[in-house]
Design an enzyme around this catalytic site. Sequence first.
Site, PDB file in Angstrom:
ATOM      1  N   HIS A 118       1.067   0.453  -9.844  1.00 15.37           N
ATOM      2  CA  HIS A 118       0.258  -0.402  -8.980  1.00 15.37           C
ATOM      3  C   HIS A 118      -0.327  -1.582  -9.758  1.00 15.37           C
ATOM      4  O   HIS A 118      -1.539  -1.844  -9.726  1.00 15.37           O
ATOM      5  CB  HIS A 118      -0.862   0.416  -8.330  1.00 15.37           C
ATOM      6  CG  HIS A 118      -1.370  -0.178  -7.043  1.00 15.37           C
ATOM      7  ND1 HIS A 118      -1.946   0.569  -6.041  1.00 15.37           N
ATOM      8  CD2 HIS A 118      -1.401  -1.460  -6.599  1.00 15.37           C
ATOM      9  CE1 HIS A 118      -2.313  -0.213  -5.047  1.00 15.37           C
ATOM     10  NE2 HIS A 118      -1.988  -1.469  -5.369  1.00 15.37           N
ATOM     11  N   ARG A 142       0.860  -1.183   0.000  1.00 16.36           N
ATOM     12  CA  ARG A 142       0.000   0.000   0.000  1.00 16.36           C
ATOM     13  C   ARG A 142       0.894   1.231   0.000  1.00 16.36           C
ATOM     14  O   ARG A 142       1.918   1.269   0.672  1.00 16.36           O
ATOM     15  CB  ARG A 142      -0.908   0.022   1.237  1.00 16.36           C
ATOM     16  CG  ARG A 142      -1.976  -1.063   1.248  1.00 16.36           C
ATOM     17  CD  ARG A 142      -3.033  -0.805   0.178  1.00 16.36           C
ATOM     18  NE  ARG A 142      -4.120  -1.770   0.245  1.00 16.36           N
ATOM     19  CZ  ARG A 142      -4.134  -2.912  -0.420  1.00 16.36           C
ATOM     20  NH1 ARG A 142      -3.111  -3.249  -1.185  1.00 16.36           N
ATOM     21  NH2 ARG A 142      -5.177  -3.732  -0.315  1.00 16.36           N
ATOM     22  N   GLU A 193      -1.992   8.092  -4.934  1.00 14.49           N
ATOM     23  CA  GLU A 193      -2.311   7.630  -6.291  1.00 14.49           C
ATOM     24  C   GLU A 193      -3.653   8.236  -6.729  1.00 14.49           C
ATOM     25  O   GLU A 193      -4.568   8.347  -5.921  1.00 14.49           O
ATOM     26  CB  GLU A 193      -2.434   6.104  -6.312  1.00 14.49           C
ATOM     27  CG  GLU A 193      -1.134   5.377  -6.053  1.00 14.49           C
ATOM     28  CD  GLU A 193      -1.319   3.852  -6.014  1.00 14.49           C
ATOM     29  OE1 GLU A 193      -2.444   3.368  -6.318  1.00 14.49           O
ATOM     30  OE2 GLU A 193      -0.353   3.144  -5.680  1.00 14.49           O
TER      31      GLU A 193
END
Length: 367
Positions: A254, A208, A237
Amino acid sequence: MKIIADNTAPYLKGIAESIADVRYLNSNEFTRENIQDADALIVRSIDKCTRELLEGSRVKLITTATIGFDHIDTQYCEEAGITWKNAPGCNAVSVAQYLLASLLTVALRRNEPLQGKTIGIVGVGHVGKEVEKLCTAYGLQVLRNDPPRAEEEGENGFVSLDTIAGEADIITFHTPLTKEGRFATRHLTNEDFFNKTRRKPWFINASRGVVHDTPALLDALKSGKISEAIIDCWENEPNIDRELLNLAAVATPHIAGFSADGKANGTRACLENIERFFHIKIEKLNEVQPPVPSDPVIDLNQFKENRIEQTIFRSFNPLATDKSLRDTPEKFEWFRSNYHHPREFQAYTAINATSEEQKILKLLGFR
């Protein structure tokens, strides 16, 4: 029964139609009006299941094709009697293979062996276990840190975060995001952590984004406390830090868990949750399968050197995705939505490997 499903959930269309009226929506079409008469929702991380969305609906089950469930208001679901389920471990192998390929990319660029290095794995759950398995198969030494597991199972086999900071050549994070409590992971790697690193380790975040404190990581990279960074998960993000993008050895949007196999696992888990919750059978469940690779046989004789490493790169090579993100970082979400999902090692058969190469490749998962 009525199911509302995210229309980007892979390998789903045509599977559940025999047991339900299935309607597919874009993430921006997940509105109170559109989902109010649904019995179940099949969602992804971009679909925010909030009180505002769910209040007054007849939704009984939310099942997400992801490990994480930050996008589900679990507290409201418990208050409203809505069951929610995630898909733990669905993309664990994918993340581990991303990590190994990225480490090899850095090692080959630095012209130094990866074997024999010590990797500290922080968070040894579904993903961390797969990372440990692949790294051990490739010849790395492993240190494990997982305070919740150590508390439950005993300290044997686990080390402190300070030990990892001081002794690891590579440090990788595979923790859930927890913002409060004794095991909070938000900004787990902060200035204090980086001040304890002793071996100028390589740093990896494929868990994360907010597990690392971006200003502290930038300072650690610029001061040499961290020598390399592999970043798949970013704070804020999709508005990622451009300085960190420039300093990272490998930078991706990601997508570490985005293998075709992991996607199929996530979709299959959603359907299995529906089966269990509603006590029904979905006959086509076994048809949720990723496509066969266009070239599933890898002949090691085509490689003049680094034969095992080149075999791994045939399954996944991070450099193309890395270049795209560096060229147009503002397209972060577009890259995620339009990503070409690679197959995992198990989809490939390696031929003409020596007996020693065969041993390693089988441990890694190749046929």
